[in-house]
Design a protein around this motif. Structure first.
Motif, short mmCIF file in Angstrom:
data_model
loop_
_atom_site.label_atom_id
_atom_site.label_comp_id
_atom_site.label_asym_id
_atom_site.label_seq_id
_atom_site.Cartn_x
_atom_site.Cartn_y
_atom_site.Cartn_z
N SER A 35 -4.86 11.67 0.54
CA SER A 35 -5.62 12.49 1.48
C SER A 35 -5.47 13.96 1.15
O SER A 35 -4.56 14.36 0.41
N ALA A 36 -6.36 14.75 1.72
CA ALA A 36 -6.43 16.18 1.41
C ALA A 36 -5.26 16.96 1.99
O ALA A 36 -4.91 18.01 1.48
N GLY A 37 -4.68 16.48 3.04
CA GLY A 37 -3.53 17.18 3.58
C GLY A 37 -3.75 17.73 4.97
O GLY A 37 -4.85 17.78 5.50
N ILE A 38 -2.64 18.13 5.57
CA ILE A 38 -2.60 18.69 6.92
C ILE A 38 -3.31 17.73 7.88
O ILE A 38 -2.90 16.59 8.00
N THR A 89 0.85 -1.20 0.00
CA THR A 89 0.00 0.00 0.00
C THR A 89 0.88 1.24 0.00
O THR A 89 1.87 1.32 0.74
N VAL A 90 0.51 2.21 -0.84
CA VAL A 90 1.19 3.50 -0.86
C VAL A 90 0.16 4.58 -0.56
O VAL A 90 -1.01 4.45 -0.91
N ALA A 91 0.60 5.62 0.10
CA ALA A 91 -0.32 6.68 0.51
C ALA A 91 0.37 8.02 0.37
O ALA A 91 1.60 8.11 0.33
N SER A 92 -0.44 9.07 0.30
CA SER A 92 0.10 10.42 0.22
C SER A 92 -0.73 11.36 1.05
O SER A 92 -1.91 11.10 1.32
N VAL A 93 -0.11 12.44 1.45
CA VAL A 93 -0.78 13.51 2.18
C VAL A 93 -0.60 14.78 1.36
O VAL A 93 0.51 15.10 0.93
N CYS A 94 -1.68 15.50 1.10
CA CYS A 94 -1.63 16.79 0.43
C CYS A 94 -0.92 16.68 -0.93
O CYS A 94 -1.26 15.82 -1.73
N GLY A 149 -4.47 13.97 7.04
CA GLY A 149 -3.53 12.86 7.08
C GLY A 149 -3.75 11.99 8.30
O GLY A 149 -3.52 10.77 8.27
N ILE A 150 -4.19 12.60 9.40
CA ILE A 150 -4.52 11.83 10.61
C ILE A 150 -5.73 10.95 10.35
O ILE A 150 -5.76 9.77 10.72
N ASP A 151 -6.76 11.50 9.71
CA ASP A 151 -7.94 10.71 9.39
C ASP A 151 -7.59 9.53 8.50
O ASP A 151 -8.08 8.42 8.69
N MET A 152 -6.75 9.79 7.52
CA MET A 152 -6.36 8.73 6.59
C MET A 152 -5.66 7.59 7.33
O MET A 152 -5.97 6.41 7.12
N ARG A 188 -9.27 6.69 -8.48
CA ARG A 188 -9.83 7.80 -7.73
C ARG A 188 -8.77 8.30 -6.76
O ARG A 188 -8.03 7.52 -6.16
N CYS A 189 -8.70 9.61 -6.61
CA CYS A 189 -7.70 10.19 -5.72
C CYS A 189 -8.17 11.56 -5.28
O CYS A 189 -9.13 12.12 -5.82
N THR A 190 -7.47 12.12 -4.30
CA THR A 190 -7.76 13.48 -3.87
C THR A 190 -6.47 14.15 -3.42
O THR A 190 -5.42 13.50 -3.32
#
Length: 316
Positions: A157-160, A101-106, A163-166, A122-124
């Motif tokens: 994730s949307a950022g800031i 799994t790969v993930a990103s913030v902002c 990232g905690i929610d994600m 799908r992404c944000t």
């Protein structure tokens, strides 16, 4: 033991890194088994907030159960970051191709896009850079104004703070919602938000002003939006007359205190309905006597109060 590797990019935002790192660190404290590593293309990594960081330049061996996370960086203005080489992008590709799994913030979503992992998915990202992401990666299915999106082991994730929610979601998927709830309580996070929550709430959209008296009234409405609030009580709380309050409130928010309260009620009702609550129950939960007023307001403000889970956007 799950390894979580953070790829640090110059001018990264500290909270984009610290929030997710705190989630996994706390989960490890509770015995869920996480070990974190920090890699970069150079040992010294400058941050957008001025605090220098140091990371290793060699990647650890990763297994499919491990995670790679790319925190966001300063994407605009002088000193913007985002420099990332092909070798790092290849590491991201290989981990995902191997079942990881790969993930990103902002703005970190750009790294996943450059690695080819957003094509057809799908992404944000943060609302301030979503147009640029859509322009640069037209094959990505950008979902605007949500907190995070999961698509085939690619998590953005949307950022800031989102990232905690994600990362709480990732903990919940791996260990169950009780584990995520335990971590959230330890971090004093009031509630774990779902991925299709809007980034900018009605509360935040109408706080961009400097009127202290109006802020005091908004504080009261925010805390008690489900109650019957009288203009005289709001005026008393703000220390001005009813007429002055109405004028000032309109000048800085473009609406009356009652209209602001209705916005908060409908937004909360939309959230409840999106979680499976009936319209009637949601209406009563937010302070309406029945569903008729809620339906009327939803119909009038349909564009603003769109149902949760927006469709992917078409890049402009």
């Amino acid at each position: 033991m799950t390894h979580v590797v953070f790829l640090l990019v110059p001018q990264l935002h500290i909270l984009d890194l610290a929030g997710p790192a705190q989630v996994f660190s706390t989960a490890d404290d509770f015995g869920y088994g996480y070990e974190m590593g920090y890699v970069a293309e150079q040992e010294d990594v400058p941050t957008a907030q001025g605090l220098p960081l140091r990371a290793r330049t060699d990647w650890p061996r990763l297994e499919p159960d491990d995670l790679v996370i790319v925190p966001g960086w300063r994407a605009q203005g002088p000193g913007a970051g985002g420099r990332i080489g092909e070798a790092s992008l290849q590491r991201i590709r290989e981990h995902h191709a191997g079942g990881g799994t790969v993930a990103s913030v902002c703005a970190g979503a750009e790294a996943l896009g450059r690695a080819g992992l957003l094509d057809g998915r799908r992404c944000t990202t943060h609302h301030e850079v979503q147009d640029e992401l859509a322009r640069r990666f037209p094959r990505a299915r950008l979902v605007p104004d949500v907190l995070y999106v999961v698509d085939d082991r690619v998590v953005t994730s949307a950022g800031i703070a989102s990232g905690i929610d994600m990362t709480l979601h990732l903990v919940a998927v791996r260990h169950g919602p009780a584990a995520a709830g335990r971590v959230a309580r330890s971090m004093v996070v009031y509630a774990r938000r779902n991925g299709d929550e809007q980034q900018a709430s009605a509360m935040l959209r109408h706080r961009a002003h400097l009127s202290d008296s109006v802020h005091r009234v908004q504080d009261l409405i925010d805390a008690r939006f489900g109650d019957s609030l009288h203009l005289a009580d709001l005026a008393a709380a703000s220390g001005v007359s009813e007429r002055t309050l109405t004028r000032r409130f309109g000048e800085v928010t473009g609406m009356t205190p009652l209209r602001y309260q209705q916005l908060l009620r409908v937004e909360r009702a939309e959230h409840l309905i999106g979680q499976g609550t009936t319209v009637e129950s949601a209406a009563r939960a937010v302070g309406f006597q029945d569903a008729r007023m809620l339906r009327r307001l939803r119909a009038r403000d349909a564009p603003e109060f769109a149902p949760a889970g927006p469709a992917p956007r078409t890049p402009r």
